[in-house]
Design a protein around this motif. Sequence first.
Motif, PDB file in Angstrom:
ATOM      1  N   GLU A  41       0.777  -0.876  -0.103  1.00  0.00           N
ATOM      2  CA  GLU A  41      -0.028   0.327  -0.223  1.00  0.00           C
ATOM      3  C   GLU A  41       1.099   1.518   0.441  1.00  0.00           C
ATOM      4  OE1 GLU A  41      -2.802   0.012   2.971  1.00  0.00           O
ATOM      5  OE2 GLU A  41      -3.701  -1.941   2.952  1.00  0.00           O
ATOM      6  N   ARG A  73      -7.139  -4.694  -7.232  1.00  0.00           N
ATOM      7  CA  ARG A  73      -8.829  -4.168  -6.725  1.00  0.00           C
ATOM      8  C   ARG A  73      -7.990  -3.274  -5.432  1.00  0.00           C
ATOM      9  NH1 ARG A  73     -14.691  -4.825  -7.266  1.00  0.00           N
ATOM     10  NH2 ARG A  73     -13.947  -6.732  -8.177  1.00  0.00           N
ATOM     11  N   LYS A  74      -8.123  -3.274  -4.429  1.00  0.00           N
ATOM     12  CA  LYS A  74      -7.732  -2.644  -3.171  1.00  0.00           C
ATOM     13  C   LYS A  74      -6.701  -1.208  -4.035  1.00  0.00           C
ATOM     14  CE  LYS A  74      -6.922  -1.134   0.806  1.00  0.00           C
ATOM     15  NZ  LYS A  74      -6.378  -1.858   2.044  1.00  0.00           N
ATOM     16  N   PRO A 190      -9.276   4.303   0.424  1.00  0.00           N
ATOM     17  CA  PRO A 190      -9.695   3.678  -1.438  1.00  0.00           C
ATOM     18  C   PRO A 190     -10.842   4.981  -0.921  1.00  0.00           C
ATOM     19  CG  PRO A 190      -9.507   1.982  -0.690  1.00  0.00           C
ATOM     20  CD  PRO A 190      -8.976   2.427   0.950  1.00  0.00           C
ATOM     21  N   ILE A 195     -12.705   3.687  -5.229  1.00  0.00           N
ATOM     22  CA  ILE A 195     -13.879   2.090  -4.935  1.00  0.00           C
ATOM     23  C   ILE A 195     -14.638   1.939  -6.749  1.00  0.00           C
ATOM     24  CG2 ILE A 195     -15.025   0.694  -3.586  1.00  0.00           C
ATOM     25  CD1 ILE A 195     -14.065   1.368  -1.576  1.00  0.00           C
ATOM     26  N   MET A 196     -15.175   2.879  -7.015  1.00  0.00           N
ATOM     27  CA  MET A 196     -16.363   2.944  -8.239  1.00  0.00           C
ATOM     28  C   MET A 196     -16.075   2.802  -8.955  1.00  0.00           C
ATOM     29  SD  MET A 196     -19.792   4.919  -6.816  1.00  0.00           S
ATOM     30  CE  MET A 196     -18.876   6.462  -6.883  1.00  0.00           C
ATOM     31  N   LYS A 199     -13.903  -0.484 -10.722  1.00  0.00           N
ATOM     32  CA  LYS A 199     -14.355  -1.988 -11.535  1.00  0.00           C
ATOM     33  C   LYS A 199     -14.279  -1.983 -12.922  1.00  0.00           C
ATOM     34  CE  LYS A 199     -18.519  -1.294  -9.495  1.00  0.00           C
ATOM     35  NZ  LYS A 199     -20.492  -1.268  -9.769  1.00  0.00           N
TER      36      LYS A 199
ATOM     37  N   THR B   7     -19.734  -3.662  -5.009  1.00  0.00           N
ATOM     38  CA  THR B   7     -18.830  -1.894  -4.661  1.00  0.00           C
ATOM     39  C   THR B   7     -19.248  -1.750  -3.243  1.00  0.00           C
ATOM     40  OG1 THR B   7     -19.248  -2.024  -6.415  1.00  0.00           O
ATOM     41  CG2 THR B   7     -18.781   0.090  -5.381  1.00  0.00           C
ATOM     42  N   LEU B  10     -17.095  -3.394  -0.787  1.00  0.00           N
ATOM     43  CA  LEU B  10     -15.343  -2.822  -0.802  1.00  0.00           C
ATOM     44  C   LEU B  10     -15.322  -1.295   0.460  1.00  0.00           C
ATOM     45  CD1 LEU B  10     -15.004  -3.302  -4.389  1.00  0.00           C
ATOM     46  CD2 LEU B  10     -13.957  -4.864  -2.488  1.00  0.00           C
ATOM     47  N   ILE B  11     -17.092  -0.732  -0.004  1.00  0.00           N
ATOM     48  CA  ILE B  11     -16.925   0.558   1.084  1.00  0.00           C
ATOM     49  C   ILE B  11     -17.171  -0.375   2.327  1.00  0.00           C
ATOM     50  CG2 ILE B  11     -18.285   2.059   1.451  1.00  0.00           C
ATOM     51  CD1 ILE B  11     -18.636   2.291  -1.593  1.00  0.00           C
ATOM     52  N   SER B  14     -13.584  -0.418   3.488  1.00  0.00           N
ATOM     53  CA  SER B  14     -12.463   0.421   2.894  1.00  0.00           C
ATOM     54  C   SER B  14     -13.314   1.194   4.046  1.00  0.00           C
ATOM     55  CB  SER B  14     -13.003   0.738   2.019  1.00  0.00           C
ATOM     56  OG  SER B  14     -12.550   1.862   1.896  1.00  0.00           O
ATOM     57  N   SER B  47     -10.603  11.681   3.913  1.00  0.00           N
ATOM     58  CA  SER B  47     -10.058   9.455   2.919  1.00  0.00           C
ATOM     59  C   SER B  47     -10.850   9.522   1.968  1.00  0.00           C
ATOM     60  CB  SER B  47      -9.871   8.884   4.219  1.00  0.00           C
ATOM     61  OG  SER B  47      -9.438   9.629   5.120  1.00  0.00           O
ATOM     62  N   PHE B  48     -11.984   9.542   2.098  1.00  0.00           N
ATOM     63  CA  PHE B  48     -12.733   8.978   1.239  1.00  0.00           C
ATOM     64  C   PHE B  48     -13.909   9.645   0.174  1.00  0.00           C
ATOM     65  CE2 PHE B  48     -12.780   6.688   4.729  1.00  0.00           C
ATOM     66  CZ  PHE B  48     -12.384   4.983   4.571  1.00  0.00           C
ATOM     67  N   MET B  96     -23.823   3.321  -0.890  1.00  0.00           N
ATOM     68  CA  MET B  96     -22.711   3.854  -0.266  1.00  0.00           C
ATOM     69  C   MET B  96     -22.670   4.735   1.402  1.00  0.00           C
ATOM     70  SD  MET B  96     -20.572   5.098  -3.572  1.00  0.00           S
ATOM     71  CE  MET B  96     -19.806   6.082  -2.764  1.00  0.00           C
TER      72      MET B  96
END
Lengths: 262, 423
Positions: A41, A73-74, A190, A195-196, A199, B7, B10-11, B14, B47-48, B96
Amino acid sequence: MTNIVVLVKQVPDTYSERKLTETDHTLDRESADAVLDEINERAVEEALKIKEAGEGEVTVLCVGPDRATDAIRKALSMGADKAVHVSDEALHGSDLVATSRVIAAAIGKLDSVDLVIAGNEASDGRGGAVPAVVAELLGLPQLTHAHHLAVEGSTVKVDRETADEGITHLEANLPALVSVTEKINEPRYPSFKGIMAAKKKPVETYTVADLGIDAGEVGLTNAWSAVQSASPKPPRQAGERVEDDGEGGTKIAEYLVGQKLV
Amino acid sequence: MIEWSETDELIRESIREFIDKEIRPRTDELESGQLPPYDIIRKLFASFGVGEIAREGFDQLIEHEKRKADTGSGAGGSAAGSGGGSGFTLAGQETMALIAISELAGVSLGILASAGVSLGLAAGTIMSKGTLEQKQRWVPELLTFDKVGAWAITEPEAGSDAFGGMTTTVRRDGDDYILTGHKTFITNGPYADTIVVYAKLDTGDGTPIRDRKVLAFVLDAGMDGLERSTPFKKMGLGSSPTGELSFDHVRLGRDRLLGETEGTAKDESADSGRESARANFTAERIGVAALSLGIINECHRLCVDYAASRTLWGQEIGRLQLIQAKLAEMEIARLNVQNMVFRTVEKLRAGTQPSLAEASAMKLYSSRAATEVAMEAVQLFGGNGYMTEYRVEQLARDAKGLMIYAGSNEVQTTHIAKGLLGR
Ligand SMILES: Cc1cc2nc3c(=O)[nH]c(=O)nc-3n(C[C@H](O)[C@H](O)[C@H](O)COP(=O)(O)OP(=O)(O)OC[C@H]3O[C@@H](n4cnc5c(N)ncnc54)[C@H](O)[C@@H]3O)c2cc1C
């Protein structure tokens, strides 16, 4: 325009109990959660910073089983542009020389790579030699154990830090390979958008044959070293307790000297 | 919707990583109130990319309104928002936001209360009722959390009966207004930079105080006559500072009156202040369902683990039927509340919203389920459950708050009944 390749590996989470399989003493990948190695990372973070400061493209390269796509993916969610995944049954149990060969061959498939960034050692195998072997195979200058990295024009500058030698300043012309230590940066999370977007980013997959490598050169049976047996870590011993009656400092120093730690 | 998408998962991962690194190690400081939550919220947003997403949405809305004003439909730029809720759309990002909210609720409901009030209520109200200038003046810094927002309606003598019992008053003074009064239980009150305040208009014509118009104003910290108290000590939500605000002849220009209009309605129930407060109710109540889901999920996860590992009389307690009954009830609560959240997502995606009565039913059910689940989690953990280290006691204290704020559950009952009986 700097084209950067980051070497990433999926490893068992350091928080879970890590084991070798009973049958062939390779890593028991089922026993633990698999994650993108944290050192990678940091490698990705460093590549993204270089890209964001100027221009460039970040490609992550991963050699690993199919489920390593999660780790890829990460890295893509963090902001890498694309990925190369070398996945092949034949690779199971490969030693680090064979793995490095595969990595070098995969890098050879990409056009005009300026910089390869790797972690200094993976948290599972901890051989710590892959970056050096890859650099050697590709004929690139190797700047390992970097805790600071800067690209200026066609030069890469690195502060190298090791326990034995302290800090050394290194410079090389691009293309070059750099391996980074834990001190290099704090990796980003991320973002939702990242993240979106991940893909839709391209992931190219190769087998060893695609890379022109003979399956007989890799894998457990062709490894230069073999694990004969493995035993679990012994339980921790109770520590030694020192009452501080004013002499505590001296006693600690004596203990450390006795253990040859200082 | 029957499952979270890949997705979304994954969120979730995270967000969990962020929670483990940034929040858990500081839980004690946060929950004791020693560490205000704002820096962590800022880091979370940065961060996001939450601030960035919100900012883009904001810019688009503003552009849209400017164009509308140019073509003449919004006379003088004093246009209200599109109505129906907070003025923000989640444009395909509903899940999300919901998954992030529910993950955070399982570790620090207070952080969310603080973030939610600042963004949803303070910025949301300005977005839906402010003029173009007012939006541009106050909203951007709230979106990035550079400024902390508060939303003040409750008073010592006016909680559930907020509009009727309200005594905080504004009087006209030339082109200005003079504000006097007192608000309590105000989330972020002790640290707020931007404060939306509701007050009754006293025109001196003898209208009984219950029937006077309610107007909403925006105040900035540091204004003469505005005092913020230190945070209260409370049962739960320790990471969310709650306090009092008092107003001693605070002078307010007309540019601080939301919408820059007192409203023309004769009917007091349709004045600009009452309407703007009500617009938030549905969104806030939906939010409580997502928060409840987070608490239920976390209790559920902790309890399943504990039931499988705690051994008594040579067997895991999960083999005891009374423990199994608790786990089963938690699972039922989880399924029900999750289904309510999923249904809401479907509605939002279809371009509608749950009705106020439906949102009230969701709020009541989910907050009660979360509180029951968390109390049972304490019980399942035994003595450990009563100890802070095992975390469930905090969740139980936090969950109870959900039954009181955003409209107490008794008030939700009346709204559900109104929906059924047509008033
Ligand atoms: C942690 C926290 C944060 C808050 N943050 C904010 C904030 O940011 N801004 C803000 O303006 N306010 C805030 N509040 C205030 C909150 O909205 C009120 O506490 C709530 O509306 C209840 O009002 P009250 O406390 O005056 O209780 P009361 O209204 O005095 O209620 C007492 C009891 O009577 C019941 N009751 C009331 N009316 C009826 C009825 N018609 N039928 C049956 N029973 C009824 C209530 O349910 C309750 O059980 C917050 C409160 C808390 C606890």
